[in-house]
Design an enzyme around this catalytic site. Structure first.
Site, PDB file in Angstrom:
ATOM      1  N   LYS A 104     -44.386  20.460 -83.200  1.00 14.67           N
ATOM      2  CA  LYS A 104     -43.144  19.688 -83.113  1.00 14.67           C
ATOM      3  C   LYS A 104     -42.074  20.550 -82.457  1.00 14.67           C
ATOM      4  O   LYS A 104     -42.001  21.760 -82.704  1.00 14.67           O
ATOM      5  CB  LYS A 104     -42.732  19.260 -84.525  1.00 14.67           C
ATOM      6  N   LYS A 116     -45.036  16.045 -81.689  1.00 13.80           N
ATOM      7  CA  LYS A 116     -43.832  15.352 -82.162  1.00 13.80           C
ATOM      8  C   LYS A 116     -42.585  15.956 -81.528  1.00 13.80           C
ATOM      9  O   LYS A 116     -42.164  17.054 -81.905  1.00 13.80           O
ATOM     10  CB  LYS A 116     -43.727  15.425 -83.683  1.00 13.80           C
ATOM     11  N   ASP A 119     -43.389  18.873 -92.735  1.00  6.29           N
ATOM     12  CA  ASP A 119     -42.805  19.411 -91.507  1.00  6.29           C
ATOM     13  C   ASP A 119     -42.192  20.775 -91.837  1.00  6.29           C
ATOM     14  O   ASP A 119     -41.146  20.859 -92.484  1.00  6.29           O
ATOM     15  CB  ASP A 119     -41.729  18.475 -90.960  1.00  6.29           C
TER      16      ASP A 119
END
Length: 327
Positions: A227, A263, A164
């Site tokens: 995300k 996400k 991430d």
């Protein structure tokens, strides 16, 4: 399909290889904030799931959850307890009461800082649950570029199979889409076989149009997931932002044929909120985005409330929070 069968699907999904930066496409993106907010407001207002269907959707939310600990006070013991919770996120007697004891309920991934990756990998060995590491100068993304690349490579070498990363927000705020594209493409290359989840920090991008443009550029650069947030911003995941990002994912699929995951993270604390996000995915992107290969919920405290709702469905009573302890 059991919940256990949902895990490992990501490796079978054709990865988004990215495409050359298309500035005409980026320049064409415009978002009407009021229209996006009106559409997002309809989701929790007119869509609900009740009774056994709600329990099933909440179990799906658990399967799509990135169980996360990103505290400055993290210790190996904290991470091991979190990993034990990831393996058995709901007490067995509750699953039995729901008739779900054979589903193999577990979370989508465990997300930690780089220093805790080896501990998490060891604790999750044999479970099939991936370890995700936050990297690239998380949460601000302002450390030297070479250092950010080294951090990604180090986390992959330590066993993380998902990374991430955070972008440089200034590239978005100044409209330097080439710099943003090159940055994310370099991060993707550094990830190797690990999947890249690109955090846009949407609460710091100023406008929904910027969110849409940044989403498109991230996918062009090869992001496997886009995300919303680090969870450290003042404003994190919101449904209007989710709507904009989901529609960019759909546009990218229509144009390229590649599926990119989504996400939302930060501020998602209640079971009801998790249902709102699942409904958004189903309505905007379809049932494939209700699986952990294409949808994750970034969460730390969310699981506790979902457990309480599941126990209420099974027994008719809400248990005290300490009956569902988190590490």
């Amino acid at each position: 399909m059991s919940l256990q069968d949902l895990h490992g699907l990501l490796s079978n999904l054709q990865r988004n290889p990215g495409i050359p930066l298309d500035l005409d496409w980026v320049d064409s993106i415009r978002v009407n904030r009021s229209a996006a907010e009106r559409r997002a407001a309809t989701l929790p207002a007119r869509r609900t799931v009740k009774k056994k269907y709600q329990a099933a959707w909440l179990l799906r939310a658990i399967a799509c959850m990135d169980l996360t600990t990103l505290g400055g006070d993290d210790t190996p013991g904290t991470v091991r307890r979190l990993c034990a919770k990831a393996r058995r996120p709901v007490r067995q007697e509750v699953l039995a009461a729901l008739g779900a004891e054979q589903l193999g309920v577990r979370v989508g991934a465990v997300c930690v800082y780089h220093q805790m990756v080896p501990t998490a990998v060891e604790a999750l060995q044999g479970s099939g649950i991936p370890v995700a590491a936050v990297a690239a100068g998380f949460p601000h993304g302002l450390s030297p570029f070479a250092q950010r690349l080294d951090e990604i490579r180090s986390s992959v070498a330590a066993g993380a199979t998902e990374i991430d990363i955070v972008i440089t927000r200034a590239h978005v705020l100044t409209g330097d889409w080439r710099a943003l594209y090159d940055e994310i493409a370099a991060f993707r290359e550094a990830c190797g076989e690990a999947h890249l989840k690109t955090i846009l920090a949407t609460g710091e991008l100023g406008t929904l149009t910027n969110v849409g443009k940044a989403s498109a550029v991230a996918m062009m650069a090869g992001a496997d997931f886009i995300k919303t947030s680090t969870g450290k911003e003042t404003e994190n995941a919101t449904l209007p932002v989710g709507l904009v990002m989901a529609r960019q994912i759909r546009e990218y699929l229509d144009r390229t044929g590649y599926k990119v995951g989504y996400k939302p993270a930060g501020g998602i604390r209640t079971a009801k909120q998790s249902l709102d996000w699942l409904i958004l995915m189903k309505e905007e992107l379809g049932n494939e985005w209700l699986l952990p290969d294409l949808f994750r919920l970034g969460a730390s405290s969310l699981l506790t409330d979902i457990e309480r709702q599941l126990e209420h469905h099974a027994t008719g009573r809400y248990a005290a929070t300490h009956h569902q302890p988190m590490p």
